[in-house]
Design an enzyme around this catalytic site. Structure first.
Site: not given
Ligand code: PGA
Length: 254
Positions: A9, A174, A11, A235-236, A98, A96, A214, A168
């Site tokens: 992802n 993050g 983002k 994500g990251g 966010e 999600h 993470s 999640e």
């Molecule tokens: P992250 O994000 O791996 O950066 O923690 C995961 C996500 O938002 O699905």
């Protein structure tokens, strides 16, 4: 069970040019070293069309990060699931954290989005997860059950196999903090129990339940070893080809 699903992802990072560079690096490696895992990428909306051909050749599924539930109309700024289907999206991330927390998406909106994605022949990745206060207040199970119950209430018995679920924990996204194997096992077991009791038993047993929060190359193997984990939402660490490929490799032996 289907092969594990590893989703990147991206983002709101990288435009079309950066997304193309990244997908080229990932797909070149996947073509050289094919993986039994199912890989999907969720770039920003503006890069989706441009990525389609390259992704397809490397057998990477294309995922959108969000959608609106109306098919069309006066909804300035929104993108419908019909539009995503037209450009060849396979999956759409829905709910999600966010979206839920920054953009105040309600359980009800999420339910409508899930239904719209399925109606248009794509697979929703339904994200569920508790905040740190909810976990500390012993509310994790209640929150996850409420999120599942409301998001899937309109889904027919036999359509549940179109859905992917990502657990999640909000506090792990993050932040560099991971849920422990025990926390993942416990919540995944509750999600599985819900799916089996609510839907067709065999189909409920086969829905993939991912983990997200993470996920990095250095913890991917440990997470992949947890039996209930059928993939990850990253994500990251999906923004760099090498680290994302290492995570894919951890799921290639599962
Ligand atoms: P992250 O994000 O791996 O950066 O923690 C995961 C996500 O938002 O699905």
């Amino acid at each position: 069970m289907n092969p594990p699903l590893v989703v990147g992802n991206w983002k709101m990072n990288g435009g079309q040019k950066a997304s193309l560079e990244l997908v080229r690096k990932i797909s070149n490696q996947l073509r050289k070293h094919p993986t039994p895992a199912q890989v999907a990428l969720a770039p920003p909306f503006t890069a989706l069309s441009a990525l389609k051909k390259i992704a397809e050749k490397a057998r990477i599924d294309l995922a959108a990060q969000n959608c609106d539930w109306h098919d069309s109309g006066a909804f300035t700024g929104e993108i419908s699931s019909a539009m995503l289907q037209e450009i060849g999206c396979d999956l759409v991330i829905i709910g999600h954290s966010e979206r839920r927390h920054i953009f105040c998406e309600s359980d009800d909106a999420i339910a409508q989005k899930i239904a719209a994605v399925i109606r248009h022949g794509m697979r929703p990745i339904l994200c569920v997860g508790e905040t740190i206060d909810e976990r500390k207040g012993d509310q994790t199970s209640a929150v996850i059950m409420r999120q599942l119950d409301s998001a899937l209430k309109g889904i027919a018995e036999d359509a549940i196999d179109k859905v992917e679920i990502a657990y999640e924990p909000v506090w792990a996204i993050g932040t560099g903090l991971n849920a422990t194997a025990e926390q993942i096992r416990e919540t995944h077991a509750q999600i599985r129990k819900f799916l089996i009791s609510r839907f067709d038993k065999t189909k409920g047993e086969h829905v993939r339940i991912l983990y997200g929060g993470s996920v990095k190359p250095d913890n991917a193997e440990t997470i992949a070893r947890i039996e209930s984990v059928n993939g990850v939402l990253v994500g990251g660490a999906s923004l760099m080809a090498d680290s994302f490929l290492e995570i894919i490799r951890a799921f290639s032996v599962k």
